[in-house]
Structure formats: C-alpha cells, structure tokens
Write a protein that holds these residues in place. Structure first.
Motif, short mmCIF file in Angstrom:
data_model
loop_
_atom_site.label_atom_id
_atom_site.label_comp_id
_atom_site.label_asym_id
_atom_site.label_seq_id
_atom_site.Cartn_x
_atom_site.Cartn_y
_atom_site.Cartn_z
N GLU A 79 -12.42 17.93 -7.42
CA GLU A 79 -11.59 17.17 -6.48
C GLU A 79 -12.30 17.00 -5.16
O GLU A 79 -13.34 17.63 -4.90
N VAL A 80 -11.73 16.16 -4.30
CA VAL A 80 -12.33 15.90 -3.00
C VAL A 80 -12.51 17.18 -2.20
O VAL A 80 -13.53 17.37 -1.52
N LYS A 81 -11.55 18.08 -2.27
CA LYS A 81 -11.65 19.33 -1.50
C LYS A 81 -12.84 20.18 -1.93
O LYS A 81 -13.32 21.03 -1.16
N ASN A 82 -13.35 19.95 -3.15
CA ASN A 82 -14.47 20.75 -3.64
C ASN A 82 -15.80 20.37 -2.99
O ASN A 82 -16.78 21.11 -3.10
N PHE A 83 -15.85 19.23 -2.31
CA PHE A 83 -17.08 18.88 -1.58
C PHE A 83 -17.38 19.94 -0.53
O PHE A 83 -18.53 20.35 -0.35
N GLN A 84 -16.35 20.39 0.18
CA GLN A 84 -16.56 21.44 1.18
C GLN A 84 -16.95 22.75 0.50
O GLN A 84 -17.76 23.52 1.04
N VAL A 116 -17.35 11.48 -9.88
CA VAL A 116 -16.45 12.20 -8.99
C VAL A 116 -15.81 11.24 -7.99
O VAL A 116 -16.41 10.24 -7.61
N PRO A 117 -14.58 11.55 -7.56
CA PRO A 117 -13.86 10.64 -6.66
C PRO A 117 -14.47 10.61 -5.26
O PRO A 117 -14.93 11.65 -4.76
N LEU A 118 -14.48 9.43 -4.67
CA LEU A 118 -14.91 9.24 -3.27
C LEU A 118 -16.33 9.76 -3.02
O LEU A 118 -16.66 10.17 -1.90
N TRP A 119 -17.15 9.71 -4.07
CA TRP A 119 -18.52 10.19 -3.92
C TRP A 119 -19.28 9.45 -2.83
O TRP A 119 -20.10 10.04 -2.10
N SER A 144 -23.53 -0.51 -7.47
CA SER A 144 -23.84 -1.63 -6.57
C SER A 144 -22.65 -2.01 -5.71
O SER A 144 -22.79 -2.31 -4.53
N SER A 145 -21.44 -1.98 -6.30
CA SER A 145 -20.27 -2.36 -5.52
C SER A 145 -19.96 -1.33 -4.45
O SER A 145 -19.62 -1.68 -3.31
N GLU A 146 -20.08 -0.07 -4.79
CA GLU A 146 -19.78 0.97 -3.81
C GLU A 146 -20.87 1.04 -2.74
O GLU A 146 -20.60 1.27 -1.56
N ILE A 147 -22.12 0.84 -3.16
CA ILE A 147 -23.22 0.86 -2.21
C ILE A 147 -23.03 -0.24 -1.17
O ILE A 147 -23.19 -0.03 0.03
N SER A 148 -22.69 -1.44 -1.66
CA SER A 148 -22.55 -2.57 -0.74
C SER A 148 -21.42 -2.34 0.26
O SER A 148 -21.46 -2.84 1.38
#
Length: 429
Positions: A79-84, A116-119, A144-148
């Motif tokens: 999950e997003v919280k796991n980034f921390q 993973v979400p919101l990478w 490509s879409s997320e990079i742009s």
C-alpha cells in the motif's frame, strides 16, 4: 501490508540481488543513464533481461543499493503507506554504511514498478530528494502515460529487447565486430560456427533463459504469462476466447497485411474499436507490433492495412499455428525486430509491387530492404528485385538491400545497385 512482513521480503530480495552471477553485458551505453539525477525507466517485455540489467548497473555504482521486486506475489498487498516503511528499512539495514560514507548515497532499484499504486508520485518524491532511481516495467502504455503526466523532464527511458545476435554470441564466448567480418578476416571454421549460432537464434529467438537453458518451451510459458497477467487481467478482458483467437491468428501470419474488417470476420469480434483496442494492448506489453504502409498522405496511411510482427522469433515456433516451416516469415520477423532495436522509423512499401521495409529519416525515405530466404527460384528473384526497384524508384534511392540466409553479392539493375547480404552478417554490423 504489515511492516514485519515487508521486512522479511526485502531481506530475501536484497540477498538475491547481491548474489554474484555471470551476466552478459548488453550493447547499451550505460554511462548515458548513469549520469545525472534523472529517473531511469527500463521498459521491455517480460523475461528480456531487465532484472539482470539492474544488476549490471548496480555493479558500476558505489554506495548503498536498495532493491525491491514488486512482481513478488508476497508484495501483492503493498500500500501507499508502505513507501515510508521502505525508507525506514533502508536506514535499519544500511545505517552503518551510510554513516561510514557520510554522503548518504542510496541507489534505488525497482522491478515491475507499475504493480504498485501511485508509484509515479513516489519516484517523483525520490527525485526531488536527489535520489537516483532505476525502475523496470513491462507495460509501455502505462509507463509512457504516467511518465508524461508526472515525470516529464525528470526521466530517461531505456528500451530493452531480448538478446540481439551479437549478445547471443557474447553469451557463447564470441566477441565479433562488423569490421572484422567485412574485411574477410574470419576463418571458414569460425564462419561456420557463427552461422550455426545464427540458426539457433533464428529458431529460438533472444530470451536469455531460453538460450542459456536451451529449453525453447519456456517461451510458451512466457507467452501465457504475458497474455494472462499483462493483458487479460490488467485490461479486464471479457471476450477471452476471441482475444486468444486474434493473437493466435496474428502470430501465425506475421509479415502479412491485414485490415480490421478481415480480423473481425476471422475472430467474430463485432466491434472494430474492440479489435483496435486489443491490438493496442498487445503492443503495450511489447508482444506484437504494427507496421504501417508508407504514404506521403497521413490520411491514406492511417486507413491502409498494416502488418504485424512479434518481439521474439521463439513465439513463432512455440505459439503460432503453421502448416509449414515458414522460414521467410520468421526471417522477416527477425529483421523487423533488429530494425526496431536500432530505433529506425519503419514502414512497408506497397503500390504495384511490395517492399518489406522502408526506413524514414526526417521527411525522406532513406533506405529500402527486402527479406528473402534465398533467390534460387526465378519467380522469387523477380518478385523481390522488382519490389525493391519500385521502392528505390519511388523514393529516389541509388541502392537497395536484400537480406537472405547466405547469398552475398552486388547486382546492377539498370544503374541501381542492389546489395545481397546474409542476415547474420547484417545483424553484426
């Protein structure tokens, strides 16, 4: 995902990433990607060697190297919280090294980051903090879409393919240069050895593990994984049978022109937009590529029939349904992939005659290439030469190229030069 679970997965993955292996160096200018602080996105089909390339890159860097494989099923609840949590684990695992260096230099290596979400936002945060990130992904459209959207100007994209023929030779312990071949410095025995490896490459393609193990059937498993995980599940496909019929038909007819109405008739898929979407999905996961017919009118070009090729010749042996060897199709596919690897802007030519590939640079077609197993048949010879000459005349070219299995010659066709060259030699240029 609980931090304790995450900790164990990361411990296991760090040990695997640090394991010493004999890796084949790729024909890539890595220095270009090591310089600067930009995020490096390595994209390519599953099993083409992206993880190994991460290890090769890590071997050229000094500092803490933190690796996470997001394709690990144990991270499916990430999950997003796991980034921390990952940031905390870096300090926990590498505090001593970071204190010793005094620089706090950490390099991040992420496999299959799109899982993973919101990478993309996390990578953006790492970039703002001055961290160097290397990430792999197996979906070109998503990346490509997320990079742009989030990473414009902050990233470099490295497109990775299965092994080239030169890289296969390196795997076999042979380093060869195009100059050495052209100068005629190869012995007969070395030529025979290289040609035997070319035949292997022609049959088995370039997936590293297929070539290392000699097990061509691994390719079928790769195809099933790509189709099921990267297409059916990701795009929530309902017409599973129709999609599978479509991909099987296309793989069995590489190098042949098709139209959407033809594909609708064959597959029973009623919607032309659905067929177009499916073709886009196949290209997004690097499985199939569409080659358009060249026309100076973009409007005409868009409505013309396209041709289909696949990223690796192994699929033409393990997945495609063929009644014969179809060596011509497989040779043409091999050439297409190499031209793609060389980052050429490709089309095919079709008017009264046909030419397999024309290469565009800027506003002009600069090269025309035909591919034929041999020119022994008078009918084949006439067809291939006339198609090439028509393309040369149309685009005002003084010379053209015919790639064959073994023929090596130069022909004069009414003042125009036609070069016959074995594909294995051309692959090593």
């Amino acid at each position: 995902m609980e931090k304790s679970q995450l900790r164990q997965v990361i411990i296991d993955q760090q040990e695997s990433f640090r394991k010493v292996e004999e890796l084949v160096y790729r024909d890539i200018d890595l220095e270009r990607y090591l310089r600067g602080n930009e995020i490096v996105i390595i994209s390519g089909i599953r099993r083409c060697g992206k993880s190994s390339l991460l290890k090769l890159i890590a071997g050229q860097l000094e500092g803490v190297k933190f690796y996470v494989d997001f394709d690990d099923i144990r991270l499916s609840d990430f999950e997003v919280k796991n980034f921390q949590d990952l940031q905390d684990l870096i300090i926990e695992f590498y505090r001593e090294e970071l204190d010793k260096s005094g620089t706090g230099q950490v390099y991040y290596f992420f496999d299959e980051i799109q899982n993973v979400p919101l990478w993309e936002r996390w990578l953006n945060n790492l970039y703002k903090e001055g961290k160097k990130v290397f990430a792999t992904g197996s979906n070109s459209q998503l990346l490509s879409s997320e990079i742009s959207t989030f990473l414009t100007g902050r990233n470099k994209v490295l497109k990775l393919f299965p092994f080239s023929f030169r890289e296969l030779l390196r795997l076999k312990g042979i380093e060869i240069t195009g100059e050495k071949i052209e100068s005629g410095m190869l012995t007969s025995s070395r030529k025979a050895e290289i040609f035997s490896y070319f035949l292997e490459y022609f049959e088995k393609g370039g997936f590293p593990l297929v070539l290392i193990s000699g097990d061509l059937e691994l390719s079928r498993g790769y195809f099933e994984d790509i189709l099921n995980k990267d297409v059916l599940v990701r795009y929530n496909i309902k017409e599973v049978r129709a999609l599978k019929d479509l991909v099987l038909f296309l793989l069995s007819n590489v190098g042949r022109a098709y139209s959407y109405p033809t594909l609708r008739k064959i597959t029973g898929i009623k919607s032309l937009s659905t067929i177009k979407n499916y073709l886009d999905y196949f290209q997004n996961v690097f499985l199939l590529y569409q080659l358009p017919r060249f026309d100076y009118s973009l409007k005409k070009q868009k409505v013309s029939s396209s041709k289909i090729y696949t990223i690796d010749n192994s699929f033409l042996k393990t997945v495609a349904f063929n009644f014969s060897e179809n060596k011509g199709q497989r040779l043409e596919n091999l050439v297409f992939v190499e031209l793609l690897r060389r980052e050429k802007e490709l089309y095919y030519h079709s008017e009264k005659k046909e030419c397999d590939f024309v290469l565009r640079e800027g506003m002009r077609i600069k090269e025309a290439i035909q591919v034929s197993v041999d020119l022994n048949s008078p009918e084949t010879r006439k067809r291939e030469i006339e198609g090439l000459i028509e393309a040369m005349t149309t685009y005002k070219l003084d010379s053209g190229l015919i790639l064959t299995f073994e023929e090596d010659d130069i022909l004069d066709a009414g003042g125009k030069k036609i070069i016959l060259k074995p594909v294995w030699k051309w692959l090593l240029e």
